[in-house]
Design an enzyme around this catalytic site. Structure first.
Site, PDB file in Angstrom:
ATOM      1  CD  GLU A  92      27.155 -55.909  45.342  1.00  0.00           C
ATOM      2  OE1 GLU A  92      26.600 -56.516  46.280  1.00  0.00           O
ATOM      3  OE2 GLU A  92      26.548 -55.577  44.301  1.00  0.00           O
ATOM      4  NE  ARG A 191      15.349 -45.943  46.888  1.00  0.00           N
ATOM      5  CZ  ARG A 191      14.657 -47.007  46.524  1.00  0.00           C
ATOM      6  NH1 ARG A 191      13.786 -47.550  47.384  1.00  0.00           N
ATOM      7  NH2 ARG A 191      14.791 -47.545  45.325  1.00  0.00           N
TER       8      ARG A 191
END
Length: 237
Positions: A92, A191
């Site tokens: 990230e 999800r």
């Protein structure tokens, strides 16, 4: 002059690399009976039936011999949920090493805003126009003030890793995400909310938006595997 704030109501998901296909699943399964001859003997002619069997009987390891790498731009509160999926690999962008861009997430006006019911037995329903406008105004003012204070600290020479502490979790962050088909199917089963699922899931809408974009790409790269996943009730093998 104040920095202009950008607001987004969607997430970005792009495929940057991948390895393998439905044929990889077939090869992985058939090597147990064909050995070295697997490369010459295996093709996709009977793949649908075999992959359907493997999915139904939950022979999961054969769905691991592949990979997909995505570049995903999503708000930090989504990454807090995404990082719970530990079979994924992540890299990230770092607020320690770069100045974070003034891009923030604000829900679209069709996003359900009101929670009704008790924990474990509740649903989200649309809010009123007044509630939406109040929410959007509150988020906008909060983000603008937070980013102004962030820049002020940077201008005073305060380290990025300290200055970022003032920023809210709806600021966007970009991440490289790598997984195999088995891990992705597990992610999708949890999800996404689908009436076709054997085990109902109730994800937060924003991570479901990421999942939906993953699934669109997955269904193109592994159409037979994806169809078997859906047919099996969206249960990860």
């Amino acid at each position: 002059m104040a920095t202009e704030i950008t607001y987004m109501s969607d997430v970005d998901v792009a495929l940057v690399d991948h390895m393998g296909s439905d044929l990889s699943v077939v090869r992985s399964a058939r090597v147990s009976t064909l050995g070295d001859a697997v490369e010459e003997e295996v093709n996709l002619e009977k793949a649908e039936g075999l992959i359907g069997f493997l999915m139904r009987e939950r022979h999961g390891s054969v769905f691991e011999h592949n990979s997909m790498t995505f570049r995903v731009r999503a708000p930090i509160f989504v990454w807090r949920e995404h990082h719970r999926h530990r079979v994924f690999s992540y890299n990230e962008e770092s607020g320690r090493y770069k100045t974070l861009d003034p891009v923030f997430y604000v829900p679209a006006d069709d996003r359900a805003l009101v929670q009704e019911g008790k924990p474990g037995h509740y649903e989200y329903v649309p809010g009123s126009r007044e509630q939406f406008e109040f929410m959007a105004n509150a988020i906008g003012k909060g983000n603008a003030e937070a980013y102004c204070r962030y820049e002020a600290m940077l201008n005073k020479g305060i380290a990025r890793e300290v200055a970022r502490m003032v920023l809210p979790v709806n600021i966007f962050s970009t991440c490289y995400v790598t997984c195999n088909a088995r891990a992705l199917m597990s992610f999708l089963s949890l999800r996404t909310k689908s009436e076709d699922s054997h085990f109902k899931s109730y994800p937060q809408r924003e991570i479901e938006m990421v999942a939906e974009k993953y699934e669109n790409i997955f269904s193109e790269l592994f159409p037979i595997t994806h169809a078997a996943f859906v047919k099996s009730g969206r249960v990860s093998p």
